[in-house]
Design a protein around this motif. Structure first.
Motif, PDB file in Angstrom:
ATOM      1  N   UNK B 262      66.409  22.669  -4.917  1.00  0.00           N
ATOM      2  CA  UNK B 262      64.871  23.021  -3.884  1.00  0.00           C
ATOM      3  C   UNK B 262      64.454  24.030  -3.721  1.00  0.00           C
ATOM      4  N   UNK B 266      60.286  24.050  -5.528  1.00  0.00           N
ATOM      5  CA  UNK B 266      58.869  24.640  -5.164  1.00  0.00           C
ATOM      6  C   UNK B 266      58.277  25.928  -6.464  1.00  0.00           C
ATOM      7  N   UNK B 269      56.740  23.743  -9.071  1.00  0.00           N
ATOM      8  CA  UNK B 269      55.369  22.526  -8.212  1.00  0.00           C
ATOM      9  C   UNK B 269      54.315  23.605  -8.452  1.00  0.00           C
ATOM     10  N   UNK B 271      54.070  26.389  -9.294  1.00  0.00           N
ATOM     11  CA  UNK B 271      53.735  26.717 -11.388  1.00  0.00           C
ATOM     12  C   UNK B 271      52.517  24.995 -11.609  1.00  0.00           C
ATOM     13  N   UNK B 272      52.815  23.911 -11.176  1.00  0.00           N
ATOM     14  CA  UNK B 272      52.471  22.907 -12.408  1.00  0.00           C
ATOM     15  C   UNK B 272      50.877  23.014 -11.814  1.00  0.00           C
ATOM     16  N   UNK B 273      50.977  23.274  -9.900  1.00  0.00           N
ATOM     17  CA  UNK B 273      49.251  23.104 -10.001  1.00  0.00           C
ATOM     18  C   UNK B 273      48.448  24.575  -9.645  1.00  0.00           C
ATOM     19  N   UNK B 274      49.196  25.380 -10.873  1.00  0.00           N
ATOM     20  CA  UNK B 274      48.765  26.958 -10.759  1.00  0.00           C
ATOM     21  C   UNK B 274      48.017  26.972  -9.638  1.00  0.00           C
ATOM     22  N   UNK B 275      49.310  26.998  -8.766  1.00  0.00           N
ATOM     23  CA  UNK B 275      49.233  27.824  -7.209  1.00  0.00           C
ATOM     24  C   UNK B 275      50.226  29.202  -7.549  1.00  0.00           C
ATOM     25  N   UNK B 281      40.211  32.223  -7.181  1.00  0.00           N
ATOM     26  CA  UNK B 281      39.709  30.508  -6.935  1.00  0.00           C
ATOM     27  C   UNK B 281      38.367  30.473  -6.025  1.00  0.00           C
ATOM     28  N   UNK B 290      45.070  31.919  -5.570  1.00  0.00           N
ATOM     29  CA  UNK B 290      45.931  31.042  -4.648  1.00  0.00           C
ATOM     30  C   UNK B 290      47.544  31.898  -4.775  1.00  0.00           C
ATOM     31  N   UNK B 294      49.765  30.971  -0.703  1.00  0.00           N
ATOM     32  CA  UNK B 294      51.432  30.568  -0.410  1.00  0.00           C
ATOM     33  C   UNK B 294      51.668  31.329   0.574  1.00  0.00           C
TER      34      UNK B 294
END
Lengths: 406, 406
Positions: B262, B266, B269, B271-275, B281, B290, B294
């Motif tokens: 899990x 997380x 994800x 990383x994938x969303x740039x978060x 930003x 970002x 988080x």
């Protein structure tokens, strides 16, 4: 017919470009909160006699009424975010103009049982005004994009022409669109996707009426045509479930979105971390809503058409008894290829597929094939001429036999 | 011995509480950028003669030197974020004080081949100063928390007492901690977890030296003792891989973190969303990173001890040839139960398990069992007295035979 489009984002601009090839209207006014954007869209069409631009604040009902009068519109197409539906809808009634939209007024979840009972449903605010529209002899044609819209036309067509009895109607939407150069790039607004996917999904059953479930319920792998193939779909709150049971006889209606496993996981993770929230959090001295940060960290989907490849499919799966008395299962569908829509109209596939349907409907209203009063969904009208005219636009639908009879 | 702890967050405060039960030091000064927080921690201990508080900016090297002189410290324990390692480390050298920390100076990825070659490694900045510490006859004992720290002691103990030859040393960290009342609540800083898990993991092999891989490489399910059970572990950048090969003879060293499926999802994800980004930003008129959003959207792990249940396990898996010449595979480990650490010390398990090890090391340095000069890792010292004293603190380690010989 004179038409006023309110909102010249992707869908409004694509609708104007699609309508340009048709002769059923004499003039179209393109209005936007950003007057310069509206002007750019009108200028690009290069027919100043048929297309003009205006500036409008879609939250200002009085200004909307004035613009509807000034533009001498017979019909207005609301191509704004659904947060503006109420003022535009009300203004059209006041101005005595035919109203069309592609998404209905928003829902509010049940205060204590959000994942089993409905609160305020999609479109409730509009249907509450139905008697007033009927009394005035006016028409509001709601939810006439692709989904809702074409998907509802399919449901009505199935009832009239393909089935003697319908058990279940399931709208199923899937795509194989990919955006080059990004590890993850939604092809539509992540903000809106979070909104619709994390709201409690709506289901209708004849015995039970409308009810809701937790997000992402009833996952199934649906096999989409045109080479898209199998995509994992889950229940999502959508207008069709509120519309179809009002006009089509069946036992059950669902809407499932082919988000795919990856996108579902992303949305679940965002929710788990509280990053779907629209409530501001305090971060090093400033306040921001996490959902806005998620949207800001991702590329703007409106700018990705050139980097996209693939197809998107909208459709309605119907299971019941055929005209011959035997079990029948069909998927009525419509596919848009991004390569074609970009080349022909400069619109990415998802946007273009939404925009073509209200233009077809406007033409049917203009030539008197479709008429009515009150607040009506697409399934309140004869579906056959719609599908014929859609084919005439060069965008025919398809029907796939499925199940044991296939 | 007089001790100065710099940083009175969770780990600094727990180290003071653990040391309080021991008689090896005459006075301890607790210093923090938040002087009131340091005072609260000192007051809670209720021994004003042994524990006093001070305010310090850990980025101000001159102020650090002055505080080290004023407190007449023989040893300082750096319990700050590793971003402050350099000024504290340098100040200790200037002030001629023994230095201990629990995490080493940060890495910087390779500019062109980040996922295969090392850039600046963890601890490089500290090891570069080793000759100056040796010349001055001073000791910097680096990485003496639990991991790095106890895990390195285990590696040295295995070499000296359990194996004739070692093939592979794999530090493995796993837990079954859960936080009640939250769908997702990390038990340690998400900001730091993102940092260490998304940095390129470090691996050492005798023939190849140090190299890196993409994040989350070489997943394996490791079975942890004490009822924790199987947890999915992946390679993560950690100090042990930089430390162990300098003092322990073996063929390969890795560090794998039992993040579990899990948590890995997380992090992927985000990383994938740039978060995971620390680059601000622009969001509705303000600028935010970002990763900070988080962290702000999640509960503060330091406040979750009361709601946590479960155990955390730190340990070192060793495979090689036993003293009897036969293949041997062992897992040397240490388990902390959150219920016990909360009850006994008011510290959550992860924090407490980190804090106990530098206190044991300080006691060994105070009584002369451990001595040395230069910049040394825990594996540079005799491991047996450390493990004996750890047991004397009421926190014994365990050894589990594994593999074919078990």
């Amino acid at each position: 017919m004179r038409i006023l489009i309110i909102g010249t984002g992707g869908v409004g601009a694509a609708a104007a470009a699609i309508a340009q090839r048709r002769g059923f209207f004499s003039h179209m006014v393109l209005a936007d909160v950003d007057g310069a954007r509206a002007q750019t869209v009108a200028d690009r069409l290069g027919e100043p006699d048929r297309f003009s631009a205006a500036q409008i604040d879609a939250s200002d009902e009085a200004a909307l009424v004035a613009l509807m009068h000034a533009s001498r519109a017979d019909a207005i197409l609301n191509a704004c975010d659904p947060r503006f539906n109420e003022p535009i809808f009300n203004a059209a009634h006041t101005a005595r103009v035919t109203y069309l939209d592609m998404a209905m007024t928003l829902s509010r979840r049940h205060p204590t049982h959000p994942y089993s009972e409905t609160g305020v449903m999609l479109g409730d605010a509009q249907f509450a005004a139905a008697p007033a529209w009927e009394e005035a002899g006016l028409l509001a044609l709601v939810g006439i994009g692709v989904e809702p819209g074409l998907s509802d036309v399919f449901a009505r067509y199935a009832q009239d022409h393909l089935f003697s009895e319908i058990d279940e109607i399931g709208v199923r939407d899937g795509a194989d669109l990919v955006v080059e150069g990004y590890e993850f790039a939604p092809t539509f607004s992540i903000w809106t996707t979070i909104e619709e996917c994390l709201n409690p999904p709506l289901i209708w059953e004849r015995e039970r009426g409308w009810f809701t479930t937790p997000p992402f319920s009833e996952p199934e792998v649906f096999d989409f045509p045109a080479g898209i193939g199998p995509v994992e779909c889950v229940n999502v709150e959508h207008e069709e479930v509120a519309l179809i049971p009002r006009w089509v006889h069946c036992r059950r209606v669902t809407f499932k979105y082919g988000l795919g496993r990856e996108f579902i996981d992303v949305l679940r993770t965002l929710h788990k971390l509280g990053l779907d929230s629209t409530e501001p959090v305090r971060v090093r001295g400033v306040e921001v809503a996490p959902r806005d940060v998620v949207a800001a960290a991702l590329p703007d989907p409106a700018t990705l058409g050139e980097r996209m490849t693939g197809k998107t499919c909208a459709g309605t799966w119907v299971r019941g008894t055929g005209k011959d008395g035997r079990p029948r299962e069909l998927y009525l569908h419509h596919v848009a290829d991004n390569e074609t829509t970009m080349r022909e109209y400069g619109s990415q596939a998802v946007v273009w597929q939404t925009a073509i349907n209200p233009v077809v409907a406007l033409e049917l209203l203009a030539n008197g094939t479709w008429k009515g009063t009150g607040v009506l969904g697409p399934e309140a009208f004869d579906a056959a001429p719609f599908l014929d005219l859609l084919a005439d636009y060069g965008a025919p639908h398809g029907v796939e036999e499925r199940g044991p009879g296939a």
